[in-house]
Design a protein around this motif. Sequence first.
Motif, PDB file in Angstrom:
ATOM      1  N   PHE A  29       0.804  -1.224   0.000  1.00 43.78           N
ATOM      2  CA  PHE A  29       0.000   0.000   0.000  1.00 43.78           C
ATOM      3  C   PHE A  29       0.840   1.278   0.000  1.00 43.78           C
ATOM      4  O   PHE A  29       0.294   2.373  -0.005  1.00 43.78           O
ATOM      5  CB  PHE A  29      -0.967   0.000   1.190  1.00 43.78           C
ATOM      6  N   GLY A  30       2.156   1.131   0.028  1.00 47.60           N
ATOM      7  CA  GLY A  30       3.019   2.313  -0.020  1.00 47.60           C
ATOM      8  C   GLY A  30       2.920   3.186   1.223  1.00 47.60           C
ATOM      9  O   GLY A  30       2.940   4.412   1.120  1.00 47.60           O
ATOM     10  N   VAL A  31       2.783   2.551   2.383  1.00 48.19           N
ATOM     11  CA  VAL A  31       2.729   3.285   3.649  1.00 48.19           C
ATOM     12  C   VAL A  31       3.901   2.835   4.517  1.00 48.19           C
ATOM     13  O   VAL A  31       4.544   1.823   4.247  1.00 48.19           O
ATOM     14  CB  VAL A  31       1.391   3.066   4.396  1.00 48.19           C
ATOM     15  N   THR A  32       4.155   3.579   5.576  1.00 42.73           N
ATOM     16  CA  THR A  32       5.248   3.228   6.476  1.00 42.73           C
ATOM     17  C   THR A  32       4.770   2.258   7.555  1.00 42.73           C
ATOM     18  O   THR A  32       3.569   2.158   7.827  1.00 42.73           O
ATOM     19  CB  THR A  32       5.820   4.474   7.166  1.00 42.73           C
ATOM     20  N   LEU A  33       5.724   1.569   8.160  1.00 44.32           N
ATOM     21  CA  LEU A  33       5.397   0.700   9.291  1.00 44.32           C
ATOM     22  C   LEU A  33       4.784   1.530  10.411  1.00 44.32           C
ATOM     23  O   LEU A  33       3.853   1.098  11.086  1.00 44.32           O
ATOM     24  CB  LEU A  33       6.659  -0.012   9.797  1.00 44.32           C
ATOM     25  N   ARG A  34       5.293   2.733  10.578  1.00 45.89           N
ATOM     26  CA  ARG A  34       4.775   3.637  11.611  1.00 45.89           C
ATOM     27  C   ARG A  34       3.298   3.944  11.375  1.00 45.89           C
ATOM     28  O   ARG A  34       2.505   3.995  12.309  1.00 45.89           O
ATOM     29  CB  ARG A  34       5.602   4.917  11.614  1.00 45.89           C
ATOM     30  N   THR A  35       2.923   4.136  10.107  1.00 46.69           N
ATOM     31  CA  THR A  35       1.522   4.394   9.768  1.00 46.69           C
ATOM     32  C   THR A  35       0.642   3.222  10.188  1.00 46.69           C
ATOM     33  O   THR A  35      -0.421   3.413  10.792  1.00 46.69           O
ATOM     34  CB  THR A  35       1.367   4.653   8.259  1.00 46.69           C
ATOM     35  N   LEU A  36       1.086   2.009   9.884  1.00 42.43           N
ATOM     36  CA  LEU A  36       0.294   0.824  10.249  1.00 42.43           C
ATOM     37  C   LEU A  36       0.184   0.680  11.766  1.00 42.43           C
ATOM     38  O   LEU A  36      -0.889   0.359  12.284  1.00 42.43           O
ATOM     39  CB  LEU A  36       0.904  -0.426   9.625  1.00 42.43           C
ATOM     40  N   ARG A  37       1.273   0.930  12.482  1.00 43.59           N
ATOM     41  CA  ARG A  37       1.214   0.867  13.950  1.00 43.59           C
ATOM     42  C   ARG A  37       0.292   1.956  14.501  1.00 43.59           C
ATOM     43  O   ARG A  37      -0.448   1.736  15.455  1.00 43.59           O
ATOM     44  CB  ARG A  37       2.621   0.978  14.542  1.00 43.59           C
ATOM     45  N   PHE A  38       0.317   3.145  13.874  1.00 43.91           N
ATOM     46  CA  PHE A  38      -0.564   4.239  14.282  1.00 43.91           C
ATOM     47  C   PHE A  38      -2.030   3.844  14.108  1.00 43.91           C
ATOM     48  O   PHE A  38      -2.857   4.054  14.997  1.00 43.91           O
ATOM     49  CB  PHE A  38      -0.242   5.492  13.456  1.00 43.91           C
ATOM     50  N   TYR A  39      -2.370   3.251  12.954  1.00 45.87           N
ATOM     51  CA  TYR A  39      -3.745   2.808  12.721  1.00 45.87           C
ATOM     52  C   TYR A  39      -4.147   1.740  13.730  1.00 45.87           C
ATOM     53  O   TYR A  39      -5.290   1.706  14.177  1.00 45.87           O
ATOM     54  CB  TYR A  39      -3.928   2.289  11.299  1.00 45.87           C
ATOM     55  N   GLU A  40      -3.218   0.881  14.102  1.00 46.28           N
ATOM     56  CA  GLU A  40      -3.507  -0.121  15.129  1.00 46.28           C
ATOM     57  C   GLU A  40      -3.753   0.560  16.482  1.00 46.28           C
ATOM     58  O   GLU A  40      -4.719   0.240  17.174  1.00 46.28           O
ATOM     59  CB  GLU A  40      -2.346  -1.110  15.246  1.00 46.28           C
ATOM     60  N   ASP A  41      -2.897   1.514  16.842  1.00 49.15           N
ATOM     61  CA  ASP A  41      -3.076   2.240  18.105  1.00 49.15           C
ATOM     62  C   ASP A  41      -4.418   2.958  18.160  1.00 49.15           C
ATOM     63  O   ASP A  41      -5.012   3.097  19.229  1.00 49.15           O
ATOM     64  CB  ASP A  41      -1.953   3.271  18.307  1.00 49.15           C
ATOM     65  N   ARG A  42      -4.892   3.427  17.014  1.00 49.61           N
ATOM     66  CA  ARG A  42      -6.174   4.140  16.935  1.00 49.61           C
ATOM     67  C   ARG A  42      -7.366   3.190  16.841  1.00 49.61           C
ATOM     68  O   ARG A  42      -8.507   3.630  16.722  1.00 49.61           O
ATOM     69  CB  ARG A  42      -6.192   5.085  15.730  1.00 49.61           C
ATOM     70  N   GLY A  43      -7.101   1.885  16.851  1.00 51.50           N
ATOM     71  CA  GLY A  43      -8.182   0.909  16.816  1.00 51.50           C
ATOM     72  C   GLY A  43      -8.758   0.657  15.437  1.00 51.50           C
ATOM     73  O   GLY A  43      -9.835   0.068  15.307  1.00 51.50           O
ATOM     74  N   LEU A  44      -8.041   1.093  14.403  1.00 47.67           N
ATOM     75  CA  LEU A  44      -8.530   0.895  13.037  1.00 47.67           C
ATOM     76  C   LEU A  44      -8.124  -0.454  12.463  1.00 47.67           C
ATOM     77  O   LEU A  44      -8.799  -0.989  11.589  1.00 47.67           O
ATOM     78  CB  LEU A  44      -8.022   2.023  12.135  1.00 47.67           C
ATOM     79  N   LEU A  45      -7.006  -0.990  12.918  1.00 44.41           N
ATOM     80  CA  LEU A  45      -6.531  -2.304  12.499  1.00 44.41           C
ATOM     81  C   LEU A  45      -6.325  -3.164  13.737  1.00 44.41           C
ATOM     82  O   LEU A  45      -5.965  -2.643  14.794  1.00 44.41           O
ATOM     83  CB  LEU A  45      -5.208  -2.199  11.730  1.00 44.41           C
ATOM     84  N   SER A  46      -6.531  -4.466  13.595  1.00 46.83           N
ATOM     85  CA  SER A  46      -6.410  -5.384  14.731  1.00 46.83           C
ATOM     86  C   SER A  46      -5.633  -6.641  14.357  1.00 46.83           C
ATOM     87  O   SER A  46      -6.201  -7.729  14.280  1.00 46.83           O
ATOM     88  CB  SER A  46      -7.795  -5.788  15.234  1.00 46.83           C
ATOM     89  N   PRO A  47      -4.332  -6.496  14.119  1.00 48.47           N
ATOM     90  CA  PRO A  47      -3.571  -7.699  13.771  1.00 48.47           C
ATOM     91  C   PRO A  47      -3.426  -8.602  14.994  1.00 48.47           C
ATOM     92  O   PRO A  47      -3.455  -8.141  16.126  1.00 48.47           O
ATOM     93  CB  PRO A  47      -2.211  -7.143  13.351  1.00 48.47           C
ATOM     94  N   ARG A  48      -3.285  -9.904  14.723  1.00 43.91           N
ATOM     95  CA  ARG A  48      -2.986 -10.801  15.835  1.00 43.91           C
ATOM     96  C   ARG A  48      -1.483 -10.776  16.033  1.00 43.91           C
ATOM     97  O   ARG A  48      -0.736 -10.306  15.183  1.00 43.91           O
ATOM     98  CB  ARG A  48      -3.534 -12.196  15.577  1.00 43.91           C
ATOM     99  N   ARG A  49      -1.055 -11.257  17.172  1.00 42.68           N
ATOM    100  CA  ARG A  49       0.377 -11.245  17.469  1.00 42.68           C
ATOM    101  C   ARG A  49       0.929 -12.663  17.474  1.00 42.68           C
ATOM    102  O   ARG A  49       0.288 -13.587  17.955  1.00 42.68           O
ATOM    103  CB  ARG A  49       0.629 -10.620  18.850  1.00 42.68           C
ATOM    104  N   ASP A  50       2.096 -12.799  16.919  1.00 44.55           N
ATOM    105  CA  ASP A  50       2.859 -14.040  16.994  1.00 44.55           C
ATOM    106  C   ASP A  50       4.195 -13.617  17.588  1.00 44.55           C
ATOM    107  O   ASP A  50       5.089 -13.173  16.863  1.00 44.55           O
ATOM    108  CB  ASP A  50       3.023 -14.648  15.604  1.00 44.55           C
ATOM    109  N   GLY A  51       4.281 -13.664  18.929  1.00 39.76           N
ATOM    110  CA  GLY A  51       5.422 -13.079  19.616  1.00 39.76           C
ATOM    111  C   GLY A  51       5.325 -11.575  19.477  1.00 39.76           C
ATOM    112  O   GLY A  51       4.319 -10.974  19.826  1.00 39.76           O
ATOM    113  N   THR A  52       6.356 -10.965  18.906  1.00 38.61           N
ATOM    114  CA  THR A  52       6.309  -9.512  18.691  1.00 38.61           C
ATOM    115  C   THR A  52       5.842  -9.152  17.285  1.00 38.61           C
ATOM    116  O   THR A  52       5.656  -7.986  16.977  1.00 38.61           O
ATOM    117  CB  THR A  52       7.701  -8.889  18.931  1.00 38.61           C
ATOM    118  N   ALA A  53       5.687 -10.161  16.429  1.00 39.74           N
ATOM    119  CA  ALA A  53       5.274  -9.913  15.048  1.00 39.74           C
ATOM    120  C   ALA A  53       3.776  -9.661  14.967  1.00 39.74           C
ATOM    121  O   ALA A  53       2.983 -10.309  15.639  1.00 39.74           O
ATOM    122  CB  ALA A  53       5.642 -11.106  14.165  1.00 39.74           C
TER     123      ALA A  53
END
Length: 136
Positions: A29-53
């Motif tokens: 999608f041409g976005v930064t890792l920081r952008t994806l983490r920001f969307y997760e922090d804002r509750g927009l994305l909900s990835p599952r965790r496998d350790g720290t991944a």
Amino acid sequence: MNYHAVTTSSGEAGEGAKSYTIGDLAREFGVTLRTLRFYEDRGLLSPRRDGTARIYDARDRDRLSVILKGKQLGFTLTEIRAMVAEERSGNGPAMNLKLSLDQIEDQIRHLEQQKAEIEQALAELHARRSSLAEAA
């Protein structure tokens, strides 16, 4: 783009299930890792965790596409969150921006106002540049 098979608790690959790393989605999608983490922090994305991944599924990927479309159309993250929240409750195959005619009309007015302000600022800057060039 890397696709990873999702495994079930019995260890078998899920039928047609795809999972994505944070890097996969960032590249696609041409976005930064920081952008994806920001969307997760804002509750927009909900990835599952496998350790720290962070492991994203197809719904997270679809949701990211909708978030980015909403941003492209000039909506705020708060507005997008409300639109995405409606989708999370359903089990539809793909997500879309749920826009009413009123929302579309409001956004058109808002963007046209921004466009007018940008055009006015550009005209002033062009005029200043011209006067500075003539003085030099």
